[in-house]
Design a protein around this motif. Structure first.
Motif, mmCIF file in Angstrom:
data_model
loop_
_atom_site.group_PDB
_atom_site.id
_atom_site.type_symbol
_atom_site.label_atom_id
_atom_site.label_comp_id
_atom_site.label_asym_id
_atom_site.label_seq_id
_atom_site.Cartn_x
_atom_site.Cartn_y
_atom_site.Cartn_z
ATOM 1 N N THR A 64 0.904 -1.188 -0.044
ATOM 2 C CA THR A 64 -0.028 -0.070 0.077
ATOM 3 C C THR A 64 0.925 1.198 0.021
ATOM 4 O O THR A 64 1.967 1.172 0.494
ATOM 5 C CB THR A 64 -0.962 0.079 1.355
ATOM 6 O OG1 THR A 64 -0.127 0.338 2.479
ATOM 7 C CG2 THR A 64 -1.635 -1.069 1.228
ATOM 8 N N GLU A 65 0.474 2.302 -0.594
ATOM 9 C CA GLU A 65 1.132 3.534 -0.585
ATOM 10 C C GLU A 65 1.305 4.103 0.729
ATOM 11 O O GLU A 65 2.358 4.603 1.002
ATOM 12 C CB GLU A 65 0.352 4.598 -1.320
ATOM 13 C CG GLU A 65 0.985 5.788 -1.692
ATOM 14 C CD GLU A 65 0.059 6.526 -2.804
ATOM 15 O OE1 GLU A 65 0.250 8.005 -2.737
ATOM 16 O OE2 GLU A 65 -0.318 6.336 -3.711
ATOM 17 N N LYS A 66 0.359 3.918 1.608
ATOM 18 C CA LYS A 66 0.628 4.647 3.019
ATOM 19 C C LYS A 66 1.672 3.932 3.496
ATOM 20 O O LYS A 66 2.569 4.626 4.073
ATOM 21 C CB LYS A 66 -0.922 4.387 3.672
ATOM 22 C CG LYS A 66 -0.476 5.073 5.369
ATOM 23 C CD LYS A 66 -1.674 4.949 6.146
ATOM 24 C CE LYS A 66 -1.827 5.578 7.245
ATOM 25 N NZ LYS A 66 -0.256 5.165 8.138
ATOM 26 N N VAL A 67 1.844 2.751 3.601
ATOM 27 C CA VAL A 67 2.805 1.842 4.344
ATOM 28 C C VAL A 67 4.369 2.485 3.764
ATOM 29 O O VAL A 67 5.452 2.702 4.371
ATOM 30 C CB VAL A 67 2.707 0.506 4.362
ATOM 31 C CG1 VAL A 67 3.816 -0.162 5.018
ATOM 32 C CG2 VAL A 67 1.325 0.351 5.244
ATOM 33 N N LEU A 72 9.385 4.360 3.854
ATOM 34 C CA LEU A 72 10.316 4.584 2.706
ATOM 35 C C LEU A 72 10.646 6.185 2.521
ATOM 36 O O LEU A 72 11.428 6.542 2.193
ATOM 37 C CB LEU A 72 10.183 3.951 1.511
ATOM 38 C CG LEU A 72 9.736 2.418 1.620
ATOM 39 C CD1 LEU A 72 9.643 1.978 0.240
ATOM 40 C CD2 LEU A 72 11.001 1.760 2.103
ATOM 41 N N ARG A 73 9.529 6.966 2.974
ATOM 42 C CA ARG A 73 9.534 8.342 2.831
ATOM 43 C C ARG A 73 9.810 9.030 4.037
ATOM 44 O O ARG A 73 10.860 9.725 4.365
ATOM 45 C CB ARG A 73 8.719 9.008 2.028
ATOM 46 C CG ARG A 73 8.808 10.492 1.652
ATOM 47 C CD ARG A 73 7.437 11.042 1.081
ATOM 48 N NE ARG A 73 6.348 11.134 2.037
ATOM 49 C CZ ARG A 73 4.948 11.471 1.641
ATOM 50 N NH1 ARG A 73 4.862 11.683 0.465
ATOM 51 N NH2 ARG A 73 4.060 11.424 2.621
ATOM 52 N N GLU A 74 8.937 8.803 4.961
ATOM 53 C CA GLU A 74 9.093 9.653 6.386
ATOM 54 C C GLU A 74 10.290 8.967 7.154
ATOM 55 O O GLU A 74 10.648 9.866 8.115
ATOM 56 C CB GLU A 74 7.724 9.360 6.852
ATOM 57 C CG GLU A 74 6.283 9.935 6.317
ATOM 58 C CD GLU A 74 6.358 11.271 5.982
ATOM 59 O OE1 GLU A 74 6.909 12.153 6.654
ATOM 60 O OE2 GLU A 74 5.950 11.472 4.981
ATOM 61 N N ARG A 75 10.539 7.682 7.128
ATOM 62 C CA ARG A 75 11.671 7.269 7.854
ATOM 63 C C ARG A 75 13.001 7.098 6.938
ATOM 64 O O ARG A 75 13.415 6.174 6.897
ATOM 65 C CB ARG A 75 11.411 6.059 8.657
ATOM 66 C CG ARG A 75 10.292 6.353 9.436
ATOM 67 C CD ARG A 75 9.844 5.049 10.429
ATOM 68 N NE ARG A 75 8.655 5.168 10.959
ATOM 69 C CZ ARG A 75 8.327 4.413 11.951
ATOM 70 N NH1 ARG A 75 8.934 3.317 12.306
ATOM 71 N NH2 ARG A 75 7.002 4.470 12.675
ATOM 72 N N GLY A 76 12.933 7.972 5.776
ATOM 73 C CA GLY A 76 14.116 7.803 4.979
ATOM 74 C C GLY A 76 15.522 7.613 5.305
ATOM 75 O O GLY A 76 16.379 6.928 4.723
ATOM 76 N N ASN A 77 15.612 8.123 6.546
ATOM 77 C CA ASN A 77 17.155 7.971 7.129
ATOM 78 C C ASN A 77 17.432 6.654 7.562
ATOM 79 O O ASN A 77 18.557 6.179 7.840
ATOM 80 C CB ASN A 77 17.441 8.904 8.378
ATOM 81 C CG ASN A 77 16.316 8.585 9.372
ATOM 82 O OD1 ASN A 77 15.277 8.368 9.269
ATOM 83 N ND2 ASN A 77 16.751 8.650 10.691
ATOM 84 N N TRP A 371 3.225 -2.773 -8.466
ATOM 85 C CA TRP A 371 1.884 -3.373 -9.082
ATOM 86 C C TRP A 371 0.685 -3.349 -8.092
ATOM 87 O O TRP A 371 -0.317 -3.044 -8.539
ATOM 88 C CB TRP A 371 2.298 -4.784 -9.584
ATOM 89 C CG TRP A 371 1.139 -5.687 -10.363
ATOM 90 C CD1 TRP A 371 -0.175 -6.341 -9.804
ATOM 91 C CD2 TRP A 371 0.795 -5.170 -11.792
ATOM 92 N NE1 TRP A 371 -0.729 -6.749 -10.950
ATOM 93 C CE2 TRP A 371 -0.278 -5.856 -12.135
ATOM 94 C CE3 TRP A 371 1.614 -4.400 -12.647
ATOM 95 C CZ2 TRP A 371 -1.050 -6.161 -13.447
ATOM 96 C CZ3 TRP A 371 0.880 -4.459 -14.002
ATOM 97 C CH2 TRP A 371 -0.311 -5.129 -14.130
ATOM 98 N N ALA A 372 1.214 -3.802 -6.813
ATOM 99 C CA ALA A 372 -0.209 -3.855 -5.774
ATOM 100 C C ALA A 372 -0.467 -2.488 -5.338
ATOM 101 O O ALA A 372 -1.492 -1.934 -5.224
ATOM 102 C CB ALA A 372 0.490 -4.779 -4.597
ATOM 103 N N ILE A 373 0.627 -1.593 -5.072
ATOM 104 C CA ILE A 373 0.250 -0.271 -4.813
ATOM 105 C C ILE A 373 -0.412 0.569 -5.565
ATOM 106 O O ILE A 373 -1.570 0.976 -5.249
ATOM 107 C CB ILE A 373 1.677 0.567 -4.339
ATOM 108 C CG1 ILE A 373 2.453 -0.226 -3.132
ATOM 109 C CG2 ILE A 373 1.292 1.965 -4.395
ATOM 110 C CD1 ILE A 373 4.003 0.671 -3.167
#
Length: 503
Positions: A64-67, A72-77, A371-373
């Motif tokens: 899913t996009e949210k997860v 991967l974005r909000e905890r990119g560090n 594909w799933a996202i």
């Protein structure tokens, strides 16, 4: 016993997934190609996060996009590294290819260079190249639509070759062009999941070359690509020494090399990666565009009506794109419906972390399954169908945005990846895809092939190539100019563009 990428401790939840076999886990459960289809099935069964065990390697698939954004974005560090692949990362790339580098200082130095070369203001400066190459592509496509794949590849490689190395591609048959395209194809092959057993059984890398033929192959591939990258870089140096003022990625690197703190070879790999990122992906997306127009001709007509209203008999240009929301919606839906990197590209966790009751260990691999996202029904109702209206109609609140002079666009769209590993060439790709889509719809009409009775011949909805970047297998379709006047306008525009292009 099921090995999990999460430890259930202190009340934390275990992460579920398909049961594996002793020792090898799920290694042989994953299809050798189009694995994203199987991952989508597993995601429907086990949820938006599920685990796989590949001979002890822990893989978590995100559906899913949210997860994906949360991690991967909000905890990119924490989630921006790459798993080390002995064949692709080490033997072939010698730890210099940015796509495969871990989240380290070398990657950050290369990313700084890529950012300067591809940020929006820089991307705008490349539009004259895209203008010329798109006119050349359009002329070739109308004259010989059967070779559409060649024309799209020639467009994409032509744009990146010019802005990357300061050279025009004239025929696509030039030796250095063929060599760099071969480098692209080799990378897709060697970096594909499961391509080499050493990636799952790293101890095989300790074998001497005589007992490990993959090492001999990898060394040959490395020597070939590095010699090409060095040649292209040295060609620019020699041209600069002779007084050439032609701008290019490579020139920018050479003039500012001390600032970027990259060696010649490191810089060569950064620039080679930009070519890899910008050539095959744009061409593949446009091939899927042709497939979609054959299956969903009403959207071709909607684009043509919009173009006729906004630009009339004048060929559309970049300044028209804000007034063409239907054009932008169609190509965005193409990328959702048939994402080029359908399986996504894995991220590696660099420190233990917790999320939604799960505990993830350092070194866990996170695989965002595009594909799933792109088929998440809460975001994309009726997800398997091609519906560009989801970007244009307020009845689709999860995807519709205003104003339509700005939205829909491709900025930070999930097809380009996530977080700090998002595709660096997305600004250039967006401009290429918009101008190509607009000009093809303005000049041409395409449709399925027909039999002698005028009936449409069957055309598969999904018959795609293997590899981590994928495109439709070659298919035949009919394409004609919308009118003799527009055909002549295309030819005239190409002559004028060629006469006015920079040497």
């Amino acid at each position: 016993m099921i090995v999990s990428a999460s430890r259930a401790r202190g009340g934390q939840r275990p992460l579920h997934g398909p049961p594996g076999k002793l020792l090898v886990g799920n290694l042989f459960d994953i299809p050798p190609y189009h694995s994203w289809l199987k991952f989508k099935q597993w995601g429907d069964t086990y949820g938006p996060l599920f685990r796989l065990n590949l001979v002890g390697r822990q893989l978590v698939v995100i559906s899913t996009e949210k997860v994906a954004n949360d991690l991967l974005r909000e905890r990119g560090n924490l989630y921006s590294s790459r798993e080390y692949l002995p064949m692709a990362s080490g033997i072939v790339s010698r730890n210099m290819r940015p796509l495969l580098l871990p989240y380290n200082d070398r990657w950050r130095r290369g990313r700084k260079l890529m950012h300067q070369l591809t940020m929006p203001t820089a991307a705008d400066s490349y539009q004259p190249v895209q203008d010329y190459e798109s006119k050349r592509m359009l002329s070739s496509l109308i004259d010989n639509p059967r070779k559409y794949d060649k024309w799209f590849e020639l467009y994409a490689s032509g744009v990146v070759f010019r802005i990357g190395f300061g050279k025009w591609i004239e025929t696509g048959e030039e030796l250095e062009v063929k060599r760099i395209m071969e480098v692209n194809h080799n990378l897709e092959r060697v970096a594909s999941p499961g391509a080499y057993l050493v990636d799952s059984l790293p101890f095989l890398n300790m074998l001497p070359e005589a007992l490990a033929p993959f090492k001999l192959e990898g060394r040959r591939l490395h020597d070939e690509e590095l010699s090409l990258f060095r040649q292209l870089q040295n060609d620019v140096r020699r041209a600069m020494e002779k007084g050439s003022e032609t701008k290019s990625f490579t020139r920018t690197f050479i003039e500012n090399q001390d600032t970027y703190q990259l060696s010649d070879d490191e810089g060569a790999y950064v620039l080679g990666t930009l070519f890899e990122a910008g050539s095959g992906t744009t061409a593949a997306a446009m091939m899927s565009f042709c497939l979609s127009m054959c299956h969903f001709p009403k959207w071709q007509k909607k684009m043509q009506d919009e173009l006729d209203q906004q630009v009339g008999s004048r060929m559309p240009g970049f300044r028209d794109i804000p007034n063409l929301p239907t054009v932008r919606a169609v190509i965005k839906e193409v990328l959702r419906w048939r994402p080029v990197t359908a399986g996504g590209f894995p991220h590696e966790l660099t420190k233990d972390d917790e999320y939604d009751g799960y505990h993830f260990r350092k070194g866990t691999i996170f695989h965002p399954n595009q594909w799933a996202i792109h088929r998440e029904p809460t975001l994309y109702p009726d997800p398997d169908n091609f519906r560009p209206e989801r970007w244009l109609d307020p009845k689709f609140p999860t995807t519709y945005k205003e104003p339509l002079t700005k939205y829909p666009n491709l900025q930070n769209f999930t097809c380009f990846g996530f977080g700090r590993r998002i595709c660096p060439g997305q600004n250039i790709a967006e401009r290429s895809l918009h101008i190509l889509t607009a000009r093809i719809a303005w000049a041409c009409t395409m449709r399925k092939k027909r039999d002698a009775s005028g009936n449409d011949l069957p055309l598969p909805l999904y018959d795609y190539t293997k590899g981590f970047n994928t495109q439709p297998e070659h298919f035949d379709f009919d394409l004609v100019a919308r009118s003799p006047e527009r055909y002549e306008a295309v030819k005239k525009a190409l002559v004028e563009a060629k006469a006015n292009r920079e040497p």
